[in-house]
Scaffold this motif. Structure first.
Motif, PDB file in Angstrom:
ATOM      1  N   PHE A  25       0.966  -1.215   0.021  1.00  0.00           N
ATOM      2  CA  PHE A  25      -0.058  -0.073  -0.010  1.00  0.00           C
ATOM      3  C   PHE A  25       0.725   1.356   0.106  1.00  0.00           C
ATOM      4  O   PHE A  25       0.306   2.149  -0.600  1.00  0.00           O
ATOM      5  CB  PHE A  25      -1.044  -0.133   1.084  1.00  0.00           C
ATOM      6  N   ILE A  26       2.036   1.214   0.632  1.00  0.00           N
ATOM      7  CA  ILE A  26       3.174   2.233   0.524  1.00  0.00           C
ATOM      8  C   ILE A  26       3.492   2.590  -0.581  1.00  0.00           C
ATOM      9  O   ILE A  26       3.493   3.754  -1.348  1.00  0.00           O
ATOM     10  CB  ILE A  26       3.893   2.148   1.308  1.00  0.00           C
ATOM     11  N   CYS A  27       3.999   1.736  -1.668  1.00  0.00           N
ATOM     12  CA  CYS A  27       4.574   1.797  -2.913  1.00  0.00           C
ATOM     13  C   CYS A  27       3.141   2.262  -3.758  1.00  0.00           C
ATOM     14  O   CYS A  27       3.321   3.197  -4.620  1.00  0.00           O
ATOM     15  CB  CYS A  27       4.911   0.502  -3.402  1.00  0.00           C
ATOM     16  N   ALA A  28       1.956   1.606  -3.534  1.00  0.00           N
ATOM     17  CA  ALA A  28       0.724   2.139  -4.429  1.00  0.00           C
ATOM     18  C   ALA A  28       0.494   3.498  -4.108  1.00  0.00           C
ATOM     19  O   ALA A  28       0.198   4.184  -5.118  1.00  0.00           O
ATOM     20  CB  ALA A  28      -0.386   1.278  -4.141  1.00  0.00           C
ATOM     21  N   PHE A  29       0.523   4.101  -3.063  1.00  0.00           N
ATOM     22  CA  PHE A  29       0.307   5.469  -2.708  1.00  0.00           C
ATOM     23  C   PHE A  29       1.284   6.265  -3.191  1.00  0.00           C
ATOM     24  O   PHE A  29       0.878   7.397  -3.940  1.00  0.00           O
ATOM     25  CB  PHE A  29       0.408   5.581  -1.146  1.00  0.00           C
ATOM     26  N   LEU A  30       2.501   6.041  -3.032  1.00  0.00           N
ATOM     27  CA  LEU A  30       3.507   6.963  -3.502  1.00  0.00           C
ATOM     28  C   LEU A  30       3.604   6.838  -5.061  1.00  0.00           C
ATOM     29  O   LEU A  30       3.745   7.840  -5.673  1.00  0.00           O
ATOM     30  CB  LEU A  30       4.890   6.585  -3.146  1.00  0.00           C
ATOM     31  N   TYR A  42       5.083  15.095   3.938  1.00  0.00           N
ATOM     32  CA  TYR A  42       6.445  15.349   3.599  1.00  0.00           C
ATOM     33  C   TYR A  42       6.858  14.437   2.695  1.00  0.00           C
ATOM     34  O   TYR A  42       6.400  13.282   2.547  1.00  0.00           O
ATOM     35  CB  TYR A  42       7.388  14.889   5.069  1.00  0.00           C
ATOM     36  N   ASP A  43       7.742  14.918   1.725  1.00  0.00           N
ATOM     37  CA  ASP A  43       8.451  14.028   0.737  1.00  0.00           C
ATOM     38  C   ASP A  43       9.657  14.858   0.289  1.00  0.00           C
ATOM     39  O   ASP A  43       9.674  15.759  -0.332  1.00  0.00           O
ATOM     40  CB  ASP A  43       7.615  13.850  -0.593  1.00  0.00           C
ATOM     41  N   ASP A  44      10.744  14.241   0.504  1.00  0.00           N
ATOM     42  CA  ASP A  44      12.187  14.668  -0.080  1.00  0.00           C
ATOM     43  C   ASP A  44      12.779  13.853  -1.043  1.00  0.00           C
ATOM     44  O   ASP A  44      13.918  13.996  -1.436  1.00  0.00           O
ATOM     45  CB  ASP A  44      13.106  14.872   1.126  1.00  0.00           C
ATOM     46  N   GLY A  45      11.819  13.060  -1.572  1.00  0.00           N
ATOM     47  CA  GLY A  45      12.477  12.108  -2.661  1.00  0.00           C
ATOM     48  C   GLY A  45      13.082  10.667  -2.256  1.00  0.00           C
ATOM     49  O   GLY A  45      13.226   9.799  -2.839  1.00  0.00           O
ATOM     50  N   VAL A  46      13.415  10.684  -0.846  1.00  0.00           N
ATOM     51  CA  VAL A  46      14.012   9.327  -0.487  1.00  0.00           C
ATOM     52  C   VAL A  46      13.227   8.982   0.505  1.00  0.00           C
ATOM     53  O   VAL A  46      13.053   7.884   0.830  1.00  0.00           O
ATOM     54  CB  VAL A  46      15.496   9.948   0.216  1.00  0.00           C
ATOM     55  N   TYR A  47      12.409   9.976   1.495  1.00  0.00           N
ATOM     56  CA  TYR A  47      11.537   9.454   2.672  1.00  0.00           C
ATOM     57  C   TYR A  47      10.545  10.542   2.429  1.00  0.00           C
ATOM     58  O   TYR A  47      10.423  11.419   1.911  1.00  0.00           O
ATOM     59  CB  TYR A  47      12.318   9.596   3.900  1.00  0.00           C
ATOM     60  N   ALA A  48       9.306   9.678   2.782  1.00  0.00           N
ATOM     61  CA  ALA A  48       7.977  10.426   2.673  1.00  0.00           C
ATOM     62  C   ALA A  48       7.230  10.155   4.031  1.00  0.00           C
ATOM     63  O   ALA A  48       7.494   9.211   4.793  1.00  0.00           O
ATOM     64  CB  ALA A  48       7.221  10.158   1.788  1.00  0.00           C
ATOM     65  N   ALA A  49       6.342  11.103   4.380  1.00  0.00           N
ATOM     66  CA  ALA A  49       5.257  11.080   5.494  1.00  0.00           C
ATOM     67  C   ALA A  49       4.140  11.218   5.170  1.00  0.00           C
ATOM     68  O   ALA A  49       3.608  12.161   4.328  1.00  0.00           O
ATOM     69  CB  ALA A  49       5.914  11.907   6.687  1.00  0.00           C
ATOM     70  N   PHE A  50       2.773  10.410   5.523  1.00  0.00           N
ATOM     71  CA  PHE A  50       1.746  10.939   5.348  1.00  0.00           C
ATOM     72  C   PHE A  50       0.970  10.447   6.548  1.00  0.00           C
ATOM     73  O   PHE A  50       0.942   9.753   7.210  1.00  0.00           O
ATOM     74  CB  PHE A  50       1.168  10.034   4.000  1.00  0.00           C
ATOM     75  N   CYS A  66      10.915   6.042   0.516  1.00  0.00           N
ATOM     76  CA  CYS A  66      10.231   6.100  -0.863  1.00  0.00           C
ATOM     77  C   CYS A  66      10.434   5.021  -1.711  1.00  0.00           C
ATOM     78  O   CYS A  66       9.701   4.612  -2.810  1.00  0.00           O
ATOM     79  CB  CYS A  66      10.707   7.407  -1.656  1.00  0.00           C
ATOM     80  N   ARG A  67      11.436   4.211  -1.242  1.00  0.00           N
ATOM     81  CA  ARG A  67      11.777   2.918  -2.123  1.00  0.00           C
ATOM     82  C   ARG A  67      11.232   1.860  -1.313  1.00  0.00           C
ATOM     83  O   ARG A  67      10.830   1.706  -0.118  1.00  0.00           O
ATOM     84  CB  ARG A  67      13.363   2.667  -2.424  1.00  0.00           C
ATOM     85  N   HIS A  68      10.675   0.531  -2.013  1.00  0.00           N
ATOM     86  CA  HIS A  68      10.109  -0.437  -1.309  1.00  0.00           C
ATOM     87  C   HIS A  68      11.183  -1.180  -0.073  1.00  0.00           C
ATOM     88  O   HIS A  68      12.059  -1.482  -0.857  1.00  0.00           O
ATOM     89  CB  HIS A  68       9.583  -1.696  -2.120  1.00  0.00           C
ATOM     90  N   VAL A  69      10.825  -1.177   0.965  1.00  0.00           N
ATOM     91  CA  VAL A  69      11.696  -1.665   1.998  1.00  0.00           C
ATOM     92  C   VAL A  69      10.790  -2.694   2.876  1.00  0.00           C
ATOM     93  O   VAL A  69       9.700  -2.262   3.250  1.00  0.00           O
ATOM     94  CB  VAL A  69      12.165  -0.744   2.781  1.00  0.00           C
ATOM     95  N   GLU A  70      11.230  -4.024   3.095  1.00  0.00           N
ATOM     96  CA  GLU A  70      10.499  -5.046   3.936  1.00  0.00           C
ATOM     97  C   GLU A  70      10.928  -4.752   5.377  1.00  0.00           C
ATOM     98  O   GLU A  70       9.992  -4.902   6.182  1.00  0.00           O
ATOM     99  CB  GLU A  70      10.935  -6.051   3.422  1.00  0.00           C
ATOM    100  N   ARG A  74      17.143  -4.578   8.686  1.00  0.00           N
ATOM    101  CA  ARG A  74      17.910  -5.197   7.632  1.00  0.00           C
ATOM    102  C   ARG A  74      18.052  -4.571   6.406  1.00  0.00           C
ATOM    103  O   ARG A  74      19.224  -4.708   5.824  1.00  0.00           O
ATOM    104  CB  ARG A  74      16.976  -6.464   7.657  1.00  0.00           C
ATOM    105  N   ASP A  75      17.356  -3.833   5.542  1.00  0.00           N
ATOM    106  CA  ASP A  75      17.301  -3.394   4.423  1.00  0.00           C
ATOM    107  C   ASP A  75      17.905  -2.317   4.131  1.00  0.00           C
ATOM    108  O   ASP A  75      18.157  -1.686   3.075  1.00  0.00           O
ATOM    109  CB  ASP A  75      15.958  -3.563   3.784  1.00  0.00           C
ATOM    110  N   LEU A  76      17.891  -1.360   5.340  1.00  0.00           N
ATOM    111  CA  LEU A  76      18.811  -0.063   5.111  1.00  0.00           C
ATOM    112  C   LEU A  76      20.103   0.020   5.830  1.00  0.00           C
ATOM    113  O   LEU A  76      20.212  -0.783   6.847  1.00  0.00           O
ATOM    114  CB  LEU A  76      17.764   1.151   5.894  1.00  0.00           C
ATOM    115  N   ALA A  77      21.102   0.629   5.084  1.00  0.00           N
ATOM    116  CA  ALA A  77      22.378   0.624   5.652  1.00  0.00           C
ATOM    117  C   ALA A  77      22.215   1.733   6.843  1.00  0.00           C
ATOM    118  O   ALA A  77      21.271   2.430   7.113  1.00  0.00           O
ATOM    119  CB  ALA A  77      23.277   1.252   4.653  1.00  0.00           C
ATOM    120  N   PRO A  78      23.305   1.742   8.030  1.00  0.00           N
ATOM    121  CA  PRO A  78      23.104   2.417   8.996  1.00  0.00           C
ATOM    122  C   PRO A  78      22.894   3.878   8.760  1.00  0.00           C
ATOM    123  O   PRO A  78      22.222   4.467   9.530  1.00  0.00           O
ATOM    124  CB  PRO A  78      24.296   2.349   9.812  1.00  0.00           C
TER     125      PRO A  78
END
Length: 116
Positions: A25-30, A42-50, A66-70, A74-78
């Motif tokens: 639903f996040i990917c579909a919304f974005l 909020y949307d800076d192209g990397v992160y968004a808030a709604f 803003c990219r699909h992350v499960e 685990r999926d984001l670098a520090p």
């Protein structure tokens, strides 16, 4: 608002099926897909808030990559994770200015089945 007795319990099996087999639903919304509308704050192209479409509290806001992350750990670098948390702080501060809450809480949700 209806009486509490009128509420129907959440069907967890149906929810799990929809989450595991349906569109994120996040990917579909974005992506702007119909039926997935939310209020973007909020949307800076990397992160968004709604704002949550189904808020349980005033100002209930979701902050997401803003990219699909499960899994954000685990999926984001520090550095990506810390950047996300900086956005969480910025958005929570802005929401707090508008809603004037007594407290601000942060919640991270995950879903795991017994076998997975």
């Amino acid at each position: 608002m209806g009486d509490l007795a009128d509420r129907v319990p959440m069907d967890l099996a149906a929810y799990e099926h929809r989450v595991r087999s349906g569109r994120c639903f996040i990917c579909a919304f974005l992506a702007g897909e119909p039926g997935y509308e939310h209020e973007l704050v909020y949307d800076d192209g990397v992160y968004a808030a709604f704002l949550s479409r189904y808020p349980t509290q005033p100002g209930y806001t979701l902050v997401v990559p803003c990219r699909h992350v499960e899994d954000v750990v685990r999926d984001l670098a520090p550095d990506e994770y810390l950047a996300l948390q900086a956005v969480v702080h910025r958005v929570a501060s802005a929401v707090g200015e508008v809603t004037q809450p007594e407290r601000t809480y942060l919640l991270s949700l995950g879903f795991r089945t017994a076998g997975g």
